[in-house]
Scaffold this motif. Structure first.
Motif, PDB file in Angstrom:
ATOM      1  N   ALA A  29      36.267  38.407  66.503  1.00 32.16           N
ATOM      2  CA  ALA A  29      34.827  38.684  66.438  1.00 32.16           C
ATOM      3  C   ALA A  29      34.084  37.562  65.725  1.00 32.16           C
ATOM      4  O   ALA A  29      32.856  37.461  65.837  1.00 32.16           O
ATOM      5  CB  ALA A  29      34.574  40.010  65.730  1.00 32.16           C
ATOM      6  N   ARG A  30      34.814  36.715  65.005  1.00 33.35           N
ATOM      7  CA  ARG A  30      34.191  35.623  64.261  1.00 33.35           C
ATOM      8  C   ARG A  30      34.414  34.269  64.940  1.00 33.35           C
ATOM      9  O   ARG A  30      34.137  33.232  64.375  1.00 33.35           O
ATOM     10  CB  ARG A  30      34.723  35.607  62.830  1.00 33.35           C
ATOM     11  N   ASN A  31      34.937  34.295  66.166  1.00 36.12           N
ATOM     12  CA  ASN A  31      35.121  33.081  66.964  1.00 36.12           C
ATOM     13  C   ASN A  31      35.809  31.964  66.183  1.00 36.12           C
ATOM     14  O   ASN A  31      35.253  30.876  65.987  1.00 36.12           O
ATOM     15  CB  ASN A  31      33.772  32.585  67.503  1.00 36.12           C
ATOM     16  N   PRO A  32      37.049  32.189  65.723  1.00 45.10           N
ATOM     17  CA  PRO A  32      37.718  31.180  64.899  1.00 45.10           C
ATOM     18  C   PRO A  32      38.063  29.920  65.693  1.00 45.10           C
ATOM     19  O   PRO A  32      38.365  29.971  66.895  1.00 45.10           O
ATOM     20  CB  PRO A  32      38.982  31.898  64.434  1.00 45.10           C
ATOM     21  N   VAL A  33      38.021  28.790  64.994  1.00 45.55           N
ATOM     22  CA  VAL A  33      38.412  27.500  65.568  1.00 45.55           C
ATOM     23  C   VAL A  33      39.344  26.803  64.599  1.00 45.55           C
ATOM     24  O   VAL A  33      39.425  27.159  63.414  1.00 45.55           O
ATOM     25  CB  VAL A  33      37.194  26.594  65.855  1.00 45.55           C
ATOM     26  N   ILE A  34      40.064  25.813  65.108  1.00 48.25           N
ATOM     27  CA  ILE A  34      40.863  24.942  64.256  1.00 48.25           C
ATOM     28  C   ILE A  34      40.263  23.556  64.324  1.00 48.25           C
ATOM     29  O   ILE A  34      39.895  23.067  65.405  1.00 48.25           O
ATOM     30  CB  ILE A  34      42.357  24.953  64.680  1.00 48.25           C
ATOM     31  N   VAL A  35      40.076  22.946  63.156  1.00 47.39           N
ATOM     32  CA  VAL A  35      39.570  21.586  63.035  1.00 47.39           C
ATOM     33  C   VAL A  35      40.734  20.757  62.509  1.00 47.39           C
ATOM     34  O   VAL A  35      41.170  20.944  61.370  1.00 47.39           O
ATOM     35  CB  VAL A  35      38.369  21.516  62.068  1.00 47.39           C
ATOM     36  N   MET A  36      41.283  19.853  63.312  1.00 45.47           N
ATOM     37  CA  MET A  36      42.543  19.223  62.950  1.00 45.47           C
ATOM     38  C   MET A  36      42.531  17.722  63.196  1.00 45.47           C
ATOM     39  O   MET A  36      41.905  17.229  64.147  1.00 45.47           O
ATOM     40  CB  MET A  36      43.701  19.878  63.718  1.00 45.47           C
ATOM     41  N   GLY A  37      43.172  16.995  62.297  1.00 44.15           N
ATOM     42  CA  GLY A  37      43.265  15.552  62.422  1.00 44.15           C
ATOM     43  C   GLY A  37      43.589  14.917  61.088  1.00 44.15           C
ATOM     44  O   GLY A  37      43.601  15.584  60.045  1.00 44.15           O
TER      45      GLY A  37
END
Length: 253
Positions: free
Chosen positions: A238-246
């Protein structure tokens, strides 16, 4: 023979006159300067306090290009920061966006993690042993073990079993007991085991967050088992999770 005293009646008007003159001087009305705009008025009983204006908090160490890739609808961001472009070690922090006026706040971490054996790349190819740099959705989970209470759709499947050894000779068994699929070159809304590759097979795929086996990965991000279970309990579709990676330098752009 005594001399009669003079009457003191003449002193009374003079005393009264001085008293009246003194009261008048003490109660003379003067014009006070107008209070500053926003200040409480006289007799309000309130102390003036002005809250300093603050900008909403941004996720630390992310540059404008990286921040621009985070969807406006995202309210959770799992930030994986590599130690260097060729390093297979990284740190993970889960950020939450509750009140947009306050901005992003750390919700869990930092947790130690592994990434691809050869580090990071902005153009991932199958077999390059590097983790892809970017911002990707987190929509699906699964594993060999039963669902520990994940909020994401969870696919319990025996095919998540794995054997063999990692790059350092460590056993790989149990690595896929719990996984979260990273939406790099895959179709969201399917099992992590789904083999469709929208960008083509040459661009690789099967990039997951999974249980750490004590060494670098082929391109995934790995966390200790207890942190992996905690992550599954926290990620909320419901919180639209994303991964920010690098690596740190790439994320700072």
């Amino acid at each position: 023979m005594s001399v009669p005293r003079r009457p003191r009646l003449l002193l009374v008007p003079l005393i009264l006159l001085l008293l009246l003159a003194g009261c008048s001087a003490g109660t003379e009305q003067t014009s006070d300067p107008a209070p500053p705009r926003g200040a409480p008025g006289p007799g309000s009983g309130r102390t003036l306090f002005t809250e300093p204006l603050r900008s909403p908090s941004e996720i630390p160490d992310l540059g404008p290009q990286t921040r621009a890739q985070i969807p406006a609808t995202a309210r959770q961001a799992l930030v994986v920061t590599g130690q260097g472009p060729d390093s297979n070690r990284s740190a993970v922090v889960l950020y939450d966006l509750g009140d947009p006026a306050l901005g992003w706040r750390p919700g869990a971490g930092p947790w130690p993690a592994h990434n691809g054996m050869e580090g990071w790349t902005g153009h991932h190819l199958a077999g390059d042993l590097r983790s892809p740099v970017g911002v990707f959705g987190l929509t699906d989970a699964g594993g060999r073990l039963p669902d520990p209470g994940a909020l994401l759709p969870y696919d319990e499947e025996a095919r998540f079993a794995v054997s063999g050894e990692g790059f350092l000779g460590e056993p790989l068994e149990g690595s896929f007991d719990h996984v979260v699929a990273i939406n790099y070159n895959r179709t969201p809304g399917t099992s992590p085991l789904d083999g469709e590759r929208p960008l083509g097979e040459e661009r690789g795929g099967g990039i997951w967050v999974h249980v750490d086996h004590g060494g670098p990965t082929q391109g995934c991000v790995s966390l200790t088992e207890d942190r992996m279970r905690e992550l599954l309990l926290r990620l909320d579709p419901a919180r639209n999770p994303v991964i920010v990676m690098g690596d740190a330098a790439s994320l700072a752009r």
